[in-house]
Design a protein around this motif. Sequence first.
Motif, PDB file in Angstrom:
ATOM      1  N   ARG A 150       1.028  -0.835  -0.453  1.00  0.00           N
ATOM      2  CA  ARG A 150       0.072   0.115   0.005  1.00  0.00           C
ATOM      3  C   ARG A 150       1.473   1.354  -0.235  1.00  0.00           C
ATOM      4  O   ARG A 150       1.707   0.576   0.361  1.00  0.00           O
ATOM      5  N   ASP A 151       0.124   2.149  -0.107  1.00  0.00           N
ATOM      6  CA  ASP A 151       0.825   3.400  -0.123  1.00  0.00           C
ATOM      7  C   ASP A 151       1.417   4.366   0.962  1.00  0.00           C
ATOM      8  O   ASP A 151       0.118   3.779   2.089  1.00  0.00           O
ATOM      9  N   GLU A 152       1.984   4.895   1.424  1.00  0.00           N
ATOM     10  CA  GLU A 152       2.099   5.356   2.470  1.00  0.00           C
ATOM     11  C   GLU A 152       3.069   6.682   2.613  1.00  0.00           C
ATOM     12  O   GLU A 152       3.847   7.206   1.437  1.00  0.00           O
ATOM     13  N   LYS A 153       2.628   7.755   3.912  1.00  0.00           N
ATOM     14  CA  LYS A 153       3.744   8.987   3.886  1.00  0.00           C
ATOM     15  C   LYS A 153       6.017   8.104   3.010  1.00  0.00           C
ATOM     16  O   LYS A 153       5.743   8.056   3.890  1.00  0.00           O
ATOM     17  N   CYS A 154       5.359   9.785   2.729  1.00  0.00           N
ATOM     18  CA  CYS A 154       7.047   9.309   1.942  1.00  0.00           C
ATOM     19  C   CYS A 154       7.668   9.805   3.328  1.00  0.00           C
ATOM     20  O   CYS A 154       7.571  10.700   4.396  1.00  0.00           O
ATOM     21  N   SER A 155       8.742   8.662   3.608  1.00  0.00           N
ATOM     22  CA  SER A 155       9.937   9.119   5.205  1.00  0.00           C
ATOM     23  C   SER A 155      10.074  10.024   4.882  1.00  0.00           C
ATOM     24  O   SER A 155      11.317  10.603   5.458  1.00  0.00           O
ATOM     25  N   ARG A 156      10.468  10.730   3.100  1.00  0.00           N
ATOM     26  CA  ARG A 156      11.637  11.466   2.858  1.00  0.00           C
ATOM     27  C   ARG A 156      11.103  13.010   2.802  1.00  0.00           C
ATOM     28  O   ARG A 156      11.681  13.854   3.862  1.00  0.00           O
ATOM     29  N   CYS A 157       9.932  13.359   3.058  1.00  0.00           N
ATOM     30  CA  CYS A 157       9.157  14.539   3.135  1.00  0.00           C
ATOM     31  C   CYS A 157       8.499  14.830   3.585  1.00  0.00           C
ATOM     32  O   CYS A 157       6.929  15.847   3.586  1.00  0.00           O
ATOM     33  N   HIS A 158       7.928  13.512   4.585  1.00  0.00           N
ATOM     34  CA  HIS A 158       6.294  13.252   5.326  1.00  0.00           C
ATOM     35  C   HIS A 158       5.370  13.311   4.705  1.00  0.00           C
ATOM     36  O   HIS A 158       4.602  13.821   5.486  1.00  0.00           O
ATOM     37  N   GLY A 159       5.260  13.117   3.741  1.00  0.00           N
ATOM     38  CA  GLY A 159       4.412  13.304   3.174  1.00  0.00           C
ATOM     39  C   GLY A 159       3.655  15.102   2.206  1.00  0.00           C
ATOM     40  O   GLY A 159       2.645  14.689   1.677  1.00  0.00           O
ATOM     41  N   THR A 160       4.824  15.167   2.417  1.00  0.00           N
ATOM     42  CA  THR A 160       4.503  17.100   1.672  1.00  0.00           C
ATOM     43  C   THR A 160       4.585  17.196   0.861  1.00  0.00           C
ATOM     44  O   THR A 160       3.633  18.148  -0.597  1.00  0.00           O
ATOM     45  N   GLY A 161       5.062  16.635  -0.552  1.00  0.00           N
ATOM     46  CA  GLY A 161       5.967  16.262  -1.742  1.00  0.00           C
ATOM     47  C   GLY A 161       7.003  17.028  -1.502  1.00  0.00           C
ATOM     48  O   GLY A 161       7.446  16.788  -2.857  1.00  0.00           O
ATOM     49  N   ALA A 162       7.217  17.616  -0.843  1.00  0.00           N
ATOM     50  CA  ALA A 162       8.523  18.324  -1.236  1.00  0.00           C
ATOM     51  C   ALA A 162       9.319  18.426  -0.611  1.00  0.00           C
ATOM     52  O   ALA A 162       9.608  17.198   0.209  1.00  0.00           O
ATOM     53  N   GLU A 163      11.014  18.875  -1.540  1.00  0.00           N
ATOM     54  CA  GLU A 163      11.493  18.283  -1.353  1.00  0.00           C
ATOM     55  C   GLU A 163      12.735  19.058   0.458  1.00  0.00           C
ATOM     56  O   GLU A 163      11.806  20.157   0.792  1.00  0.00           O
ATOM     57  N   PRO A 164      12.977  18.865   1.180  1.00  0.00           N
ATOM     58  CA  PRO A 164      13.051  18.820   2.311  1.00  0.00           C
ATOM     59  C   PRO A 164      14.002  19.967   2.377  1.00  0.00           C
ATOM     60  O   PRO A 164      14.728  19.887   1.789  1.00  0.00           O
ATOM     61  N   GLY A 165      13.086  21.075   3.295  1.00  0.00           N
ATOM     62  CA  GLY A 165      13.970  22.012   3.333  1.00  0.00           C
ATOM     63  C   GLY A 165      13.015  23.245   2.375  1.00  0.00           C
ATOM     64  O   GLY A 165      13.450  24.619   2.612  1.00  0.00           O
ATOM     65  N   THR A 166      11.857  22.673   1.593  1.00  0.00           N
ATOM     66  CA  THR A 166      11.518  23.417   0.661  1.00  0.00           C
ATOM     67  C   THR A 166       9.626  22.940   1.186  1.00  0.00           C
ATOM     68  O   THR A 166      10.053  21.640   2.046  1.00  0.00           O
ATOM     69  N   SER A 167       8.389  23.682   0.837  1.00  0.00           N
ATOM     70  CA  SER A 167       7.424  23.323   1.198  1.00  0.00           C
ATOM     71  C   SER A 167       6.498  23.676   0.177  1.00  0.00           C
ATOM     72  O   SER A 167       6.305  24.611  -0.545  1.00  0.00           O
ATOM     73  N   PRO A 168       5.271  23.434  -0.257  1.00  0.00           N
ATOM     74  CA  PRO A 168       4.722  23.574  -1.101  1.00  0.00           C
ATOM     75  C   PRO A 168       4.188  25.123  -0.995  1.00  0.00           C
ATOM     76  O   PRO A 168       4.209  25.567   0.180  1.00  0.00           O
ATOM     77  N   GLN A 169       3.715  25.421  -2.003  1.00  0.00           N
ATOM     78  CA  GLN A 169       2.644  26.901  -2.105  1.00  0.00           C
ATOM     79  C   GLN A 169       1.113  26.891  -2.482  1.00  0.00           C
ATOM     80  O   GLN A 169       1.120  26.167  -3.023  1.00  0.00           O
ATOM     81  N   ARG A 170       0.614  28.029  -2.098  1.00  0.00           N
ATOM     82  CA  ARG A 170      -0.498  28.205  -2.193  1.00  0.00           C
ATOM     83  C   ARG A 170      -0.971  28.313  -3.736  1.00  0.00           C
ATOM     84  O   ARG A 170       0.378  29.099  -4.802  1.00  0.00           O
ATOM     85  N   CYS A 171      -1.364  27.699  -4.465  1.00  0.00           N
ATOM     86  CA  CYS A 171      -1.753  28.355  -6.280  1.00  0.00           C
ATOM     87  C   CYS A 171      -2.362  28.935  -5.957  1.00  0.00           C
ATOM     88  O   CYS A 171      -3.730  29.820  -5.852  1.00  0.00           O
TER      89      CYS A 171
END
Length: 382
Positions: A149-170
């Motif tokens: 099954r799919d689980e939260k990414c262990s690297r980005c903890h589910g944000t989808g963004a590379e650590p040190g960055t964060s998603p931005q509001r569209c």
Amino acid sequence: MVKDRDYYEVLGVGRNANSDELKTAFRNLARKYHPDINKDPGAEETFKEINEAYQVLSDPDKRAAYDRYGKAGVSGVGNGFDYSQVDLSDILGDLFGFGGFGGFGGFGSTQYSSRQRNAPRRGADLQTTITLKFEEACFGVDKEVQFSRDEKCSRCHGTGAEPGTSPQRCYTCNGTGEIKTNRQTMFGSMVQVSTCPTCNGRGEIISTPCTQCHGRGLERKTVKKVVSIPAGVDTGTRIRLSGEGQPGDNNGPSGDLYVDIRVNPHKYFHRKDADIQLDMNINIAQATLGDEIDVPTIDGTEKLKIPAGTQPGRVFTLKGKGIPRLQGSGRGDQKVVINVEIPNSLTPEQRDLMEQLAGTMGTEVIPQEKSFWDRLKDALNG
């Protein structure tokens, strides 16, 4: 009033039609006579008549008044072609192919809201199969099941963004995940809602995707879970593990894991619901004279008394020696079906005794003639 026709006749439904039948009839007629589609001069008047009938019959109170008093009981309905009392959101959405409506203008104060594209959504269910031995199905067992099954990414903890960055509001949809476009129709101003093309409905933009999950926020993993199998399951039994399925979107709840049971057949025991059947062989002497025999059960060996004169096919019941009932209490029974074995060959002594027995029973036994091969064998042996 545009025409003095019965409202049920206008919609082409019976007087016992339910709400779903009314809505279906209205949709079909609306598609046919809507002025934007049907350019016939009389289409608009027919459409008004259809809408007037639907306004009345879709409202339980107005429908009751109409059924009792006719149009006199609902006087005023249809005057000015007032649509404010009719829920057109799903009907017109289906008619025009809109993804949804954010609201209507010009129809009074009625407002309709659509579900946002980035609203929480439940995850998908998963399915796997466990194979059990017959005894495990009877008494229950803890079994480990393995699935993906799919689980939260262990690297980005589910944000989808590379650590040190964060998603931005569209910037296109301002985080809603949807775009609203005003459209003018004969009913007034309608708002068409569609998925934001910039963020694909997420409401966020990931400028620097995670190198491990590539922006998904999820990674495929193999999961092991111990499943407690209750006593009495059978092939086809399904066990649900709540929340062990795919993760939900936008913080929605996870789906469930369904474990389907398959039970391998037993060499000797045959199952019918909660009962067990066992075919038991005894010899002709036991059947004739009676005996006490050992009978295997799922609990161990049980003693069974065979009365003298037992016939082939007789069934004996061992109470409570069957399978625990999955739905309910107690256990089934074990049915012991007697099979009397007839010997294929006898020693000279046994044959003599059988012939004596036959004589006492008034039966004349005529020995079978020897076959060609038996005579040949005797000749070779001198």
